[in-house]
Design an enzyme around this catalytic site. Structure first.
Site, PDB file in Angstrom:
ATOM      1  N   TRP A 154       0.800  -1.220   0.000  1.00 34.72           N
ATOM      2  CA  TRP A 154       0.000   0.000   0.000  1.00 34.72           C
ATOM      3  C   TRP A 154       0.838   1.279   0.000  1.00 34.72           C
ATOM      4  CZ3 TRP A 154       2.049   1.975   4.326  1.00 34.72           C
ATOM      5  CH2 TRP A 154       2.458   1.075   5.325  1.00 34.72           C
ATOM      6  N   ASN A 155       2.148   1.208   0.153  1.00 39.22           N
ATOM      7  CA  ASN A 155       2.895   2.464   0.342  1.00 39.22           C
ATOM      8  C   ASN A 155       3.180   3.202  -0.959  1.00 39.22           C
ATOM      9  OD1 ASN A 155       4.617   0.324  -0.241  1.00 39.22           O
ATOM     10  ND2 ASN A 155       6.338   1.216   0.835  1.00 39.22           N
ATOM     11  N   LYS A 178      -2.137  -8.755  -7.700  1.00 42.26           N
ATOM     12  CA  LYS A 178      -2.997  -8.516  -6.543  1.00 42.26           C
ATOM     13  C   LYS A 178      -2.375  -7.370  -5.753  1.00 42.26           C
ATOM     14  CE  LYS A 178      -3.038  -9.433  -2.492  1.00 42.26           C
ATOM     15  NZ  LYS A 178      -3.377  -8.071  -1.995  1.00 42.26           N
ATOM     16  N   SER A 232       6.243  -7.082   3.542  1.00 45.42           N
ATOM     17  CA  SER A 232       7.007  -7.348   4.761  1.00 45.42           C
ATOM     18  C   SER A 232       7.862  -8.603   4.620  1.00 45.42           C
ATOM     19  CB  SER A 232       6.058  -7.495   5.952  1.00 45.42           C
ATOM     20  OG  SER A 232       5.272  -8.655   5.800  1.00 45.42           O
ATOM     21  N   GLU A 253      11.059  -8.178  -2.668  1.00 48.93           N
ATOM     22  CA  GLU A 253      11.557  -6.862  -2.257  1.00 48.93           C
ATOM     23  C   GLU A 253      10.901  -6.606  -0.918  1.00 48.93           C
ATOM     24  OE1 GLU A 253      12.036  -3.707  -1.084  1.00 48.93           O
ATOM     25  OE2 GLU A 253      10.618  -2.884  -2.541  1.00 48.93           O
ATOM     26  N   CYS A 287      10.423   1.509   1.972  1.00 44.19           N
ATOM     27  CA  CYS A 287      11.392   0.486   2.389  1.00 44.19           C
ATOM     28  C   CYS A 287      12.816   1.025   2.341  1.00 44.19           C
ATOM     29  CB  CYS A 287      11.241  -0.753   1.526  1.00 44.19           C
ATOM     30  SG  CYS A 287      11.213  -0.372  -0.216  1.00 44.19           S
ATOM     31  N   GLU A 384      12.108  -2.472  11.632  1.00 50.17           N
ATOM     32  CA  GLU A 384      11.826  -1.412  10.643  1.00 50.17           C
ATOM     33  C   GLU A 384      10.712  -0.499  11.163  1.00 50.17           C
ATOM     34  OE1 GLU A 384      10.167  -2.900   6.973  1.00 50.17           O
ATOM     35  OE2 GLU A 384      10.919  -1.173   5.855  1.00 50.17           O
TER      36      GLU A 384
END
Ligand code: NAD
Length: 481
Positions: A154-155, A178, A232, A253, A287, A384
């Site tokens: 979502w980022n 997706k 994640s 990633e 990230c 993180e």
């Protein structure tokens, strides 16, 4: 665009938009207001099967299309994204929370990625290997790997899908994507641009819904030949295990925890002012966001004061307001997670230089936060943060700071600031990371490889390496009868 004009998300299967057929419905929220933007009916198992079938049916003609023809679609889609820049930036702002200017930047980067992929697709070169046998010619050719399942978070709901879809389509692979169920409309805008640019039906399909059953179904299906996931580390490892049992290629990633090494030959104020907009971009939910700051003794106090002064004066608000420089966090989970890390650091002896609290009681706003003297035992130095928090500690020597920088399982981005060329060379070679910025933040561009080492994942996106991830090597030995 008000809440009510947010586009209604839908599944895109075989070239048609339609409602999912599951009974489950998910809400899409505006993180600045907590208002419901849309209700999305999730994809059922039958919808997933339909998407796979459409992908399989599209596979043969897309893999045989010339790279020039594939590139034309990608380039036209890039032009459509640019033409729709303002509308898409508003969608990004509404569903994800980023300020409009950041949305505009994300649209521009996504368009660049599609354009780069269009060009690079033409350069999937093979080679001729001289044979040890007379009359035999030997070719090494690069071919599309086949249908791809892509999962995106979502980022960066426009850019991350563009990186995966651009490279896959350029290489000749159809895709089922997706995207995050929390930010569907930006990815839908990308799919729409590609469809409007003439992408054949079935070549790109989009599913929305409960991630685990959809990813399990797609990864287990024999027609899917490659999996690509951004998100994640926990979920990435689960998907890698599943892909492994089906002998599928997977690119991951995952999370990062980028160290920032500031050496004492720098002007601390200049570095602090340069790094603040990068740190607070997307409210720290990137990230590659700089997240663990190590500053050499002689300039430590001045650096903390300078960064705290910039952070404390950053205008935080609804991204639709042109004065806003940092929007809300993307969801309620992040507010709780970020605050827990801040409280844990304070309990472990860190000092609060600014921020350290939620802002207001409506919307997921969190104050830009600077913590100094943060000990390595504080959770934020190994977990993180994915939020607008700057944990800082001091260091004395190169050996010490490199050891601390490399001490976490992550290895995505890293940054160092120094005017000494020998130091620059040394940190660039000693930091365990997929990307190193030395006096530079330009680590993510269409033409440069993006990805990590260690728990930050495997595989690269963008650059020539990005295309490579969607190709397989075939060796042809040819004689004469
Ligand atoms: P999460 O792991 O629950 O979800 C992250 C993304 O993965 C979401 O888009 C979700 O739809 C997807 N996902 C979840 N389970 C899945 C599954 N079984 N199959 C396929 N997709 C699945 O995490 P979250 O609560 O959204 O965020 C937690 C942490 O994840 C963050 O703090 C951050 O560390 C990391 N994260 C990293 C990135 C990145 O760009 N690398 C992006 C988002 C989150």
């Amino acid at each position: 665009m008000e809440e009510r004009t947010y586009p209604q998300p839908a599944q895109f299967i075989g070239g048609s938009w339609r409602e999912g057929r599951s009974d489950a419905v998910v809400e899409v929220l505006n993180p600045a207001t907590e208002q419901v933007l849309a209700l999305v009916r999730c994809a059922s198992a039958e919808d997933v099967d339909d998407a796979i079938l459409a992908t399989v049916e599209a596979n043969e003609s897309w893999r045989l299309a010339t790279a020039v023809d594939r590139g034309r679609v990608l380039r036209d889609a890039a032009a459509l994204l640019r033409a729709r820049e303002q509308a898409i930036a508003r969608v990004l702002c509404l569903e994800q929370g980023k300020p409009l200017a950041e949305g505009v930047r994300e649209v521009a980067m996504a368009a660049d990625v599609l354009e780069w992929s269009a060009e690079e697709g033409r350069r999937a070169y093979g080679r001729i290997v001289p044979s040890r046998y007379r009359g035999i010619r030997q070719f090494v050719v690069r071919e599309p790997i086949g249908p791809v399942a892509a999962f995106t978070p979502w980022n960066l709901p426009l850019l991350t899908p563009a990186m995966k879809i651009g490279a896959a389509l350029a290489a000749g692979c159809p895709v089922v994507i997706k995207p995050s169920e929390e930010t569907p409309a930006a990815t839908i805008a990308l799919v729409r641009a590609l469809a409007d640019a003439g992408l054949p039906p079935g070549t790109l399909n989009l599913l929305l819904g409960d991630p685990a059953p959809i990813s399990h179904h797609l990864i287990s299906h024999p027609a899917i030949r490659k999996v690509t996931f951004t998100g994640s580390t926990r979920v990435g490892k689960e998907l890698a295990a599943l892909a492994g049992t089906h002998a599928k290629r997977i690119a991951l990633e995952l999370g990062g925890h980028a160290p920032v090494l500031v050496f004492d030959d720098c002007d601390p104020r200049r570095v602090a002012e340069a790094i603040a907009p990068v740190k607070f971009r997307n409210a720290g939910q990137l990230c590659v966001s700089p997240t663990r700051f190590f500053v050499q003794d002689a300039i430590y106090e001045e650096f903390v004061a300078a960064l705290a002064s910039v952070a404390a004066s950053l205008p935080v608000g609804d991204g639709l307001d042109s004065k806003t420089r940092m929007g809300p966090l993307a969801n309620a989970r992040r507010v709780m997670a970020v605050d827990a890390l801040v409280q844990d650091a304070l309990a472990n002896g860190a000092k609060l230089a600014c921020g350290g609290r939620r802002l207001g009681d409506r919307g997921y706003f969190y104050a830009p936060t600077v913590l100094s003297d943060v000990p390595d035992r504080a959770r934020i130095m190994s977990e993180e943060p994915f939020g607008p928090v700057v944990p800082i500690d001091r260091f004395a020597t190169m050996n010490e700071v490199v050891a601390r920088a490399n001490s976490v399982p992550y290895g995505l981005a890293s940054f160092a600031f120094t005017r000494d060329l020998a130091r620059a060379d040394e940190v660039a070679s000693r930091l365990e990371a997929g990307m190193v910025g030395v006096n530079s933040f330009y680590i993510a561009q269409a033409e440069t490889p993006f990805g990590g080492v260690k728990d930050s994942g495997d595989g690269r996106e963008s650059g020539i390496e990005g295309l490579d991830g969607y190709l397989v090597t075939k060796f042809v030995s040819q004689g004469y009868l």
